[in-house]
Motif scaffolding. Structure first.
Motif, PDB file in Angstrom:
ATOM      1  N   THR A 470       0.858  -1.185   0.000  1.00  0.00           N
ATOM      2  CA  THR A 470       0.000   0.000   0.000  1.00  0.00           C
ATOM      3  C   THR A 470       0.895   1.235   0.000  1.00  0.00           C
ATOM      4  N   TYR A 501       6.642  -4.555   0.780  1.00  0.00           N
ATOM      5  CA  TYR A 501       5.922  -5.693   0.217  1.00  0.00           C
ATOM      6  C   TYR A 501       5.927  -6.890   1.163  1.00  0.00           C
ATOM      7  N   ASP A 606       2.784  -7.648  -6.623  1.00  0.00           N
ATOM      8  CA  ASP A 606       1.668  -8.588  -6.722  1.00  0.00           C
ATOM      9  C   ASP A 606       1.766  -9.760  -5.756  1.00  0.00           C
ATOM     10  N   TYR A 608       1.714 -10.163  -2.634  1.00  0.00           N
ATOM     11  CA  TYR A 608       0.905 -10.215  -1.407  1.00  0.00           C
ATOM     12  C   TYR A 608      -0.578 -10.357  -1.723  1.00  0.00           C
ATOM     13  N   GLN A 609      -0.928 -10.455  -2.979  1.00  0.00           N
ATOM     14  CA  GLN A 609      -2.321 -10.646  -3.339  1.00  0.00           C
ATOM     15  C   GLN A 609      -2.745 -12.081  -3.036  1.00  0.00           C
ATOM     16  N   GLU A 610      -3.966 -12.241  -2.576  1.00  0.00           N
ATOM     17  CA  GLU A 610      -4.475 -13.564  -2.204  1.00  0.00           C
ATOM     18  C   GLU A 610      -4.443 -14.518  -3.399  1.00  0.00           C
ATOM     19  N   ASN A 612      -2.340 -14.745  -5.556  1.00  0.00           N
ATOM     20  CA  ASN A 612      -0.968 -15.168  -5.848  1.00  0.00           C
ATOM     21  C   ASN A 612      -0.321 -15.883  -4.667  1.00  0.00           C
TER      22      ASN A 612
END
Length: 658
Positions: A470, A501, A606, A608-610, A612
Motif C-alpha cells: 500500500t 511488500y 503482486d 501479497y495478493q491472495e 498469488n
C-alpha cells in the motif's frame, strides 16, 4: 495739461498690444469699472487668468479681448477662468520698470519699445534686464477663480506716470503648454471716453492648457533572472485618485499585447494603480500554474502601495511613465532517491532518503527592478513567509536525531546553516524549515540563490505499522507569502510514495499418491526465510531504541524467525523490499516428509495478493503394516481391488475397440 495728454495716451498702451485673452460678447461696465476725473496716485491691477484647451478653436483676430482695463463678462465655448485645482499653480510678477523706460516726465513709450520689452521678458523671464533692474517686484499666485489683485500700486506720483511689466512667472509644466504673453501697463490708465481714469485696472492673460496622460507597462520575469523581463498582457489594474488606500476609483485598465495601458485626462493630484487578479496574475487563495504570476504586495489598495505618482502644482517636466513587474511563484518537487525497483520498495526499518527541491523566486528578498515610476526605481516587497514542512504519514516515522537534514544549492557546493539560514522546528511526526530568519527576511546566503533551486535532503523510516503493498506517503506543505503586510499565505503540496511488500503462502498435503487429490491444509509446518545474500530473516527489533523496529538478517539459521502455518495452512512474510527470496522448511507437520529443497519466491507489487498465494506441498511419510496383521491384509486387498478394476477397464476398452 501736457502731462494729462500724455497720461491719456499712455494709458491706452496695453490695449494697443493686441494681446488676446479670450473673447467677449456684450461687454458691459461692472460696478468696479468706475472712473474719476483726476489722475489717481495708486491703482489696483487685477489679473483674470483665462485658459482654454489646446484643441479649442479660437480665432484671435475675431475673438480677441482688448486689455483696456475694463472687466469683460462672457467667454466663448471652451474658454474659462483658470482652474488651479486641475492645472496647477500659476503666479504673476508685476515689476515696476518706470525708471528704465520713462526716465523723464514728458517722455513717451512707443509701440516699438513695448514690443522690445515684451519679447525680452517673454524669452528671458526673470533673467530679463527689465525684471532684474526693476525698482520693485511683486509676485502673487492666482486664486481658485484664476484671479489675483496687485493692490495700491503707484500710478500718477510726482507728476509722473508709472510703467509696469506683468509676466507669468510660474505655471505647471506639462499642464500649461503656452504661457500668457507679458503685458506692459502704464498707470494711471484712461477710461474709454478719454476724459477720466480707472481706479481699478483689469487684465486678461490666457493659457493654453492640456490634460496629461500616464503610460504603465506591465512586465513578467521568467523565474531565473530579474533582468529577463517580457511584456505581460491581460494584467488588470484599477486607477485611483487620492492617498493610497483611501482614494476614489477612476476606472479599470487591462494591459495590451505589449503590456501597455494608458491613462488620459489627468490633472493635478495624487494617483495610484491597484492590480487585481487576472488570467495572468493570481491573488490570495489561488495557486498559480506554471504560466501565471503572483499578485505583488506593492500595488494593493492600501497604504503600502508603491505604484503611485503625483502631478503637483508645478506640473511635470517629462512624460509620465511607469513599469511594474510580476514575479513567478516558487515551485517545489520531491522524490525518493533510494529503495528497490520503480516503486521504491523498502523493508521495515529502512531509511527512506527524500530530496525536496524549491525553486527560489527571484524576488525572494525583493525585486530590485520591480517598480520604476518616472525614472525612479524601487524594489518590490520581500517574502515574509517561506517554509518547508514535511509530515510522515502512516507507516513512516520521523526520527529527529537520525533525519540528517541538509539544505544546499542544486550542485551541493553551498550548504546553508541551521539557525543562520533557517530554523529547524521538529515535532513528533515531522519537521518545518523556516527560512525567514533575518528580521522578517531570508538570509543573505539564501537571497543570493534567487532564481536557482534549493535542495533539501532528509531521511524517514518505514515502520511496522506500514500496510503491505500500500502506498506510504509523507506530505509536504510548502507555505509562502510575498506580502509582508497581509497574512495571505499560499500553500503548495506534494508527496513522494514508497512501499513495503510481502508474500503469502499455503501449506498443503500433496494429496493421494502426490496427485493433489484430496489435498488438505497442513498446520504446524515451520519455515525460515533467506534473502539473496544468504542471510536468514531474524524478525523486527528496535536495536537502537529510537522507537522504530528494524528487520534483521542473521547468519545462523538457529537465530532466524520461524514462520508457522496455521490451521488453514496459511503463513506469510511481510515488510520486505522487492527481490528474490527463498524458504527453507525446518520442521514438517507430523507424519509428513520435510522438504529437502529450498523454495524460491519473488516479492513484488503482486506477491501479497491472495490470488498469488504460493502453495507448498508436503508428502506423507511412507508407512507399511506388519505381516499377518489385519492392516496388512486390508492393504493387500485394497491393492488387488485397484489392480482388478484396472484390468476390467482395460478389457472393456479392448472389446470396444474390436
Amino acid at each position: 495739461m501736457a502731462i494729462n495728454r500724455y497720461v491719456k495716451k499712455a494709458g491706452m498702451l496695453v490695449g494697443m498690444l493686441g494681446i488676446i485673452a479670450g473673447c467677449f460678447q456684450g461687454d458691459r461696465a461692472y460696478a468696479e469699472d468706475v472712473t474719476q476725473k483726476t489722475s489717481p496716485e495708486k491703482v489696483n491691477i487685477t489679473v483674470h487668468k483665462l485658459m482654454y484647451d489646446q484643441g479649442t478653436n479660437v480665432n484671435i483676430a475675431i475673438d480677441g479681448i482688448k486689455n483696456d482695463g475694463y472687466t469683460h463678462g462672457k467667454y466663448p465655448t471652451g474658454v474659462s477662468n483658470f482652474d488651479k485645482g486641475k492645472y496647477g499653480e500659476v503666479a504673476f510678477t508685476l515689476a515696476n520698470i518706470t525708471n528704465l523706460v520713462l526716465p523723464k516726465t514728458d517722455s513717451e513709450l512707443t509701440n516699438t519699445k513695448i514690443d522690445e520689452i515684451v519679447h525680452d521678458v517673454e524669452t528671458k523671464g526673470a533673467n530679463s534686464e527689465y525684471i532684474k533692474k526693476a525698482s520693485n517686484k511683486v509676485t502673487q499666485a492666482v486664486n481658485e477663480n484664476g484671479e489675483t489683485t496687485f493692490s495700491n500700486q503707484p500710478a500718477y506720483v510726482n507728476e509722473k506716470s508709472n510703467a509696469y511689466v506683468l509676466y507669468e512667472s510660474q505655471s505647471a509644466d506639462g499642464l500649461v503648454t503656452q504661457k500668457a504673453k507679458p503685458m506692459v501697463v502704464i498707470a494711471p490708465m484712461t477710461d474709454r471716453t478719454g476724459q477720466g481714469f480707472l481706479q481699478n485696472i483689469h487684465l486678461y492673460p490666457k493659457n493654453v492648457v492640456q490634460k496629461l496622460r500616464f503610460e504603465l507597462t506591465k512586465f513578467s520575469e521568467d523565474g531565473t533572472a530579474q533582468s529577463k523581463q517580457s511584456p505581460l498582457k491581460d494584467a488588470k489594474f484599477e486607477l485611483y485618485k487620492g492617498e493610497p488606500g483611501k482614494g476614489t476609483k477612476l476606472g479599470d485598465l487591462v494591459s495590451d499585447e505589449q503590456g501597455n495601458l494608458m491613462v488620459t485626462d489627468l490633472t493635478v493630484g495624487k494617483y495610484y494603480f491597484v492590480e487585481i487578479p487576472s488570467t495572468s496574475v493570481m491573488g490570495s487563495g489561488q495557486e498559480p500554474t506554471t504560466d501565471q504570476y503572483l499578485l505583488g504586495a506593492d500595488a494593493r489598495n492600501d497604504a503600502h502601495n508603491k505604484l503611485t505618482f503625483e502631478i503637483t502644482n508645478a506640473g511635470v517636466k517629462s512624460n509620465l511613465t511607469a513599469s511594474y513587474v510580476n514575479y513567478k511563484a516558487p515551485t517545489i518537487d520531491k522524490r525518493v532517491t533510494n529503495g528497490s525497483g520503480h516503486e521504491h520498495s523498502f523493508q521495515i526499518g529502512d531509511a527512506v532518503n527524500y530530496q525536496g527541491t524549491v525553486h527560489i523566486p527571484t524576488d525572494i528578498a525583493g525585486g530590485t527592478d520591480g517598480i520604476v515610476v518616472n525614472g525612479v526605481k524601487s524594489a518590490t516587497s520581500p517574502y515574509s513567509v517561506f517554509k518547508w514542512g514535511d509530515r510522515a504519514g502512516q507507516g513512516l516515522s520521523y526520527v529527529a536525531e537520525k533525519a540528517h537534514i541538509k539544505v544546499t544549492n542544486k550542485d551541493k557546493s553551498i550548504v546553508l546553516k541551521e539557525s543562520i539560514d533557517y530554523r529547524l522546528i521538529s515535532s513528533k511526526d515531522g519537521f518545518v524549515l523556516d527560512f525567514i530568519v533575518n528580521n522578517g527576511k531570508v538570509s543573505n546566503a539564501l537571497a543570493a540563490l534567487h532564481g536557482q533551486d534549493l535542495s533539501i535532503t532528509y531521511d524517514m523510516f518505514v515502520n511496522d505499522a506500514a500496510k503491505i503493498a500500500t502506498p506510504l506517503s509523507n506530505n509536504v506543505d510548502f507555505v509562502y507569502n510575498n506580502n509582508p503586510f497581509m497574512q495571505e499565505e499560499h500553500h503548495e503540496k506534494t508527496k513522494a510514495i514508497v512501499v513495503t511488500y510481502g508474500a503469502k503462502f499455503l501449506k498443503v498435503d500433496s494429496g493421494l499418491f502426490g496427485t493433489g487429490i484430496k489435498a488438505t491444509p497442513l498446520e504446524g509446518a515451520e519455515f525460515v526465510a533467506k534473502n539473496a545474500a544468504g542471510k536468514y530473516y531474524g524478525g523486527l527489533t528496535d536495536t537502537d531504541k529510537d522507537g522504530v523496529k528494524e528487520a534483521s538478517w542473521v547468519d545462523n539459521v538457529a537465530n532466524a524467525i520461524r514462520l508457522k502455518s496455521d490451521k488453514d495452512g496459511h503463513f506469510e512474510l511481510t515488510g520486505l523490499c522487492e527481490g528474490t527470496y527463498s524458504l527453507k522448511e525446518v520442521k514438517a507437520p507430523n507424519n509428513y516428509q520435510k522438504l529437502m529443497k529450498e523454495i524460491s519466491f519473488k516479492v513484488d507489487k503482486d506477491s501479497y495478493q491472495e490470488a498469488n498465494r504460493l502453495t507448498i506441498k508436503n508428502n506423507q511419510k511412507a508407512t507399511i503394516p506388519m505381516t499377518g496383521s489385519r492392516g496388512f491384509q486390508l492393504s493387500v486387498l485394497f491393492t488387488c481391488l485397484l489392480l482388478g478394476l484396472g484390468a476390467m477397464s482395460a478389457t472393456v476398452y479392448l472389446k470396444k475397440k474390436a
